[in-house]
Design a protein around this motif. Sequence first.
Motif, PDB file in Angstrom:
ATOM      1  N   ALA A 125       0.824  -1.203   0.000  1.00 39.35           N
ATOM      2  CA  ALA A 125       0.000   0.000   0.000  1.00 39.35           C
ATOM      3  C   ALA A 125       0.859   1.254   0.000  1.00 39.35           C
ATOM      4  CB  ALA A 125      -0.916   0.008   1.230  1.00 39.35           C
ATOM      5  N   PRO A 126       0.628   2.197  -0.943  1.00 41.40           N
ATOM      6  CA  PRO A 126       1.399   3.436  -0.968  1.00 41.40           C
ATOM      7  C   PRO A 126       1.064   4.313   0.225  1.00 41.40           C
ATOM      8  CG  PRO A 126      -0.396   3.545  -2.525  1.00 41.40           C
ATOM      9  CD  PRO A 126      -0.350   2.126  -2.019  1.00 41.40           C
ATOM     10  N   ARG A 127       2.046   5.020   0.716  1.00 38.50           N
ATOM     11  CA  ARG A 127       1.830   5.957   1.806  1.00 38.50           C
ATOM     12  C   ARG A 127       1.693   7.360   1.222  1.00 38.50           C
ATOM     13  NH1 ARG A 127       5.769   3.735   6.654  1.00 38.50           N
ATOM     14  NH2 ARG A 127       5.151   1.546   6.461  1.00 38.50           N
ATOM     15  N   PRO A 128       0.946   8.246   1.894  1.00 40.96           N
ATOM     16  CA  PRO A 128       0.665   9.557   1.329  1.00 40.96           C
ATOM     17  C   PRO A 128       1.879  10.322   0.830  1.00 40.96           C
ATOM     18  CG  PRO A 128      -0.614   9.209   3.325  1.00 40.96           C
ATOM     19  CD  PRO A 128       0.332   8.040   3.208  1.00 40.96           C
ATOM     20  N   ALA A 129       2.973  10.262   1.568  1.00 40.31           N
ATOM     21  CA  ALA A 129       4.124  11.078   1.195  1.00 40.31           C
ATOM     22  C   ALA A 129       5.064  10.406   0.217  1.00 40.31           C
ATOM     23  CB  ALA A 129       4.905  11.484   2.452  1.00 40.31           C
ATOM     24  N   ASP A 130       4.832   9.104  -0.046  1.00 38.74           N
ATOM     25  CA  ASP A 130       5.826   8.408  -0.847  1.00 38.74           C
ATOM     26  C   ASP A 130       5.223   7.267  -1.653  1.00 38.74           C
ATOM     27  OD1 ASP A 130       7.272   6.257   1.712  1.00 38.74           O
ATOM     28  OD2 ASP A 130       5.210   6.613   1.116  1.00 38.74           O
ATOM     29  N   ALA A 131       4.168   7.527  -2.381  1.00 39.88           N
ATOM     30  CA  ALA A 131       3.485   6.464  -3.104  1.00 39.88           C
ATOM     31  C   ALA A 131       4.419   5.685  -4.003  1.00 39.88           C
ATOM     32  CB  ALA A 131       2.340   7.059  -3.925  1.00 39.88           C
ATOM     33  N   GLU A 132       5.357   6.342  -4.664  1.00 39.12           N
ATOM     34  CA  GLU A 132       6.215   5.636  -5.606  1.00 39.12           C
ATOM     35  C   GLU A 132       7.691   5.685  -5.254  1.00 39.12           C
ATOM     36  OE1 GLU A 132       5.458   3.636  -8.027  1.00 39.12           O
ATOM     37  OE2 GLU A 132       3.370   3.900  -7.542  1.00 39.12           O
ATOM     38  N   THR A 133       8.145   6.755  -4.638  1.00 37.14           N
ATOM     39  CA  THR A 133       9.581   6.867  -4.382  1.00 37.14           C
ATOM     40  C   THR A 133       9.827   7.425  -2.994  1.00 37.14           C
ATOM     41  OG1 THR A 133       9.992   7.287  -6.713  1.00 37.14           O
ATOM     42  CG2 THR A 133      11.740   7.898  -5.174  1.00 37.14           C
ATOM     43  N   ARG A 134      10.711   6.781  -2.253  1.00 39.08           N
ATOM     44  CA  ARG A 134      11.102   7.249  -0.922  1.00 39.08           C
ATOM     45  C   ARG A 134      12.622   7.299  -0.900  1.00 39.08           C
ATOM     46  NH1 ARG A 134       8.976   6.606   4.340  1.00 39.08           N
ATOM     47  NH2 ARG A 134       7.219   5.531   3.400  1.00 39.08           N
ATOM     48  N   ALA A 135      13.168   8.449  -0.648  1.00 41.21           N
ATOM     49  CA  ALA A 135      14.624   8.587  -0.621  1.00 41.21           C
ATOM     50  C   ALA A 135      15.082   8.837   0.799  1.00 41.21           C
ATOM     51  CB  ALA A 135      15.051   9.757  -1.504  1.00 41.21           C
ATOM     52  N   SER A 136      16.202   8.274   1.174  1.00 35.25           N
ATOM     53  CA  SER A 136      16.757   8.536   2.483  1.00 35.25           C
ATOM     54  C   SER A 136      17.354   9.933   2.504  1.00 35.25           C
ATOM     55  CB  SER A 136      17.835   7.490   2.819  1.00 35.25           C
ATOM     56  OG  SER A 136      18.891   7.555   1.892  1.00 35.25           O
ATOM     57  N   ALA A 137      17.387  10.529   3.690  1.00 39.92           N
ATOM     58  CA  ALA A 137      17.837  11.902   3.809  1.00 39.92           C
ATOM     59  C   ALA A 137      19.267  12.072   3.320  1.00 39.92           C
ATOM     60  CB  ALA A 137      17.731  12.349   5.273  1.00 39.92           C
ATOM     61  N   TRP A 141      20.001   7.094  -2.403  1.00 41.92           N
ATOM     62  CA  TRP A 141      19.362   5.793  -2.246  1.00 41.92           C
ATOM     63  C   TRP A 141      17.849   6.013  -2.192  1.00 41.92           C
ATOM     64  CZ3 TRP A 141      21.664   0.943  -1.825  1.00 41.92           C
ATOM     65  CH2 TRP A 141      23.064   0.930  -1.714  1.00 41.92           C
ATOM     66  N   SER A 142      17.086   5.114  -2.772  1.00 45.36           N
ATOM     67  CA  SER A 142      15.639   5.276  -2.737  1.00 45.36           C
ATOM     68  C   SER A 142      14.932   3.934  -2.795  1.00 45.36           C
ATOM     69  CB  SER A 142      15.169   6.138  -3.908  1.00 45.36           C
ATOM     70  OG  SER A 142      15.433   5.509  -5.155  1.00 45.36           O
ATOM     71  N   LEU A 143      13.685   3.937  -2.329  1.00 38.88           N
ATOM     72  CA  LEU A 143      12.800   2.787  -2.464  1.00 38.88           C
ATOM     73  C   LEU A 143      11.785   3.134  -3.537  1.00 38.88           C
ATOM     74  CD1 LEU A 143      12.233   1.814   1.266  1.00 38.88           C
ATOM     75  CD2 LEU A 143      13.466   0.491  -0.451  1.00 38.88           C
ATOM     76  N   GLN A 144      11.704   2.315  -4.560  1.00 45.49           N
ATOM     77  CA  GLN A 144      10.822   2.601  -5.684  1.00 45.49           C
ATOM     78  C   GLN A 144       9.851   1.464  -5.924  1.00 45.49           C
ATOM     79  OE1 GLN A 144      13.155   3.812  -9.086  1.00 45.49           O
ATOM     80  NE2 GLN A 144      14.236   5.408  -7.960  1.00 45.49           N
ATOM     81  N   ASP A 145       8.944   1.676  -6.884  1.00 48.09           N
ATOM     82  CA  ASP A 145       7.912   0.687  -7.213  1.00 48.09           C
ATOM     83  C   ASP A 145       7.108   0.341  -5.968  1.00 48.09           C
ATOM     84  OD1 ASP A 145       6.404  -0.999  -8.743  1.00 48.09           O
ATOM     85  OD2 ASP A 145       7.782  -2.694  -8.584  1.00 48.09           O
ATOM     86  N   GLY A 146       6.644   1.395  -5.275  1.00 47.27           N
ATOM     87  CA  GLY A 146       5.865   1.170  -4.066  1.00 47.27           C
ATOM     88  C   GLY A 146       6.680   0.693  -2.892  1.00 47.27           C
ATOM     89  N   GLY A 147       8.008   0.766  -3.009  1.00 47.35           N
ATOM     90  CA  GLY A 147       8.881   0.351  -1.923  1.00 47.35           C
ATOM     91  C   GLY A 147       9.436  -1.044  -2.067  1.00 47.35           C
ATOM     92  N   TRP A 148       9.132  -1.715  -3.166  1.00 49.94           N
ATOM     93  CA  TRP A 148       9.590  -3.094  -3.342  1.00 49.94           C
ATOM     94  C   TRP A 148      10.974  -3.193  -3.958  1.00 49.94           C
ATOM     95  CZ3 TRP A 148       7.440  -7.014  -0.976  1.00 49.94           C
ATOM     96  CH2 TRP A 148       6.110  -6.913  -0.566  1.00 49.94           C
TER      97      TRP A 148
END
Length: 233
Positions: A125-137, A141-148
Amino acid sequence: MLCIGLLEDDADFREELALGLGGYGFRVAFACDNAVAFYRRLQEQPCDIVILDAHLPGEDGFSVATRLRALSPVGIVMLTGRSALEDRVRGLEGGADVYMTKPVDLLELSSVIRSLARRMRLAKAPRPADAETRASADTNWSLQDGGWILVAPDGASLHLSAQERTFLVALMDAAGSAVSRQALAELFLPDSPGGFELRRIDVLVSRLRAKAQSAGLKLPVLSVRGQGYVFAA
């Protein structure tokens, strides 16, 4: 309805599992007694979760779990008569989400399957702030494709299991601060009715590091003495 694939070489137990799980509301798509037939059927009929025995003719269940984890985010339950600690660690490090020993109560097994499926849905499930991409501060580095998928600064990528995704999301959300083992363990408690052993966090990290290394990635996950783990890229 959850779709289940079985790999079990004992014909009587295989039939018992298929009938029993069907009675608990699961759709057992196929039940095989060897890895070759299992791979063929899985390609024809993708499943949500697979249940693997360890001791099999030809390729064993540990090898099957490792291969599956490298290829897809399918849920993996190892159900085997091998109860030694080294076998449990081998199974979990090799890619299994859950390791159970025979004999097993079908009610407990069905509960574990539903719990694993629930965690997999939450992970997807996508989260509001990072549906597709989450990058570390302060890193690329990032989590993509919903974090998978974990993507390194050089573009190299690593497919993650549900537990690996949950673990890395927690670390990257902490933005460079250490996350305690206890806090990490609590993320997995719904899947462990008897409690989640803190040592399993270390097993997860060890497995993830080895997996990243085999893919040519130097994973910036560090152990902080007395605190926990930090994503320190």
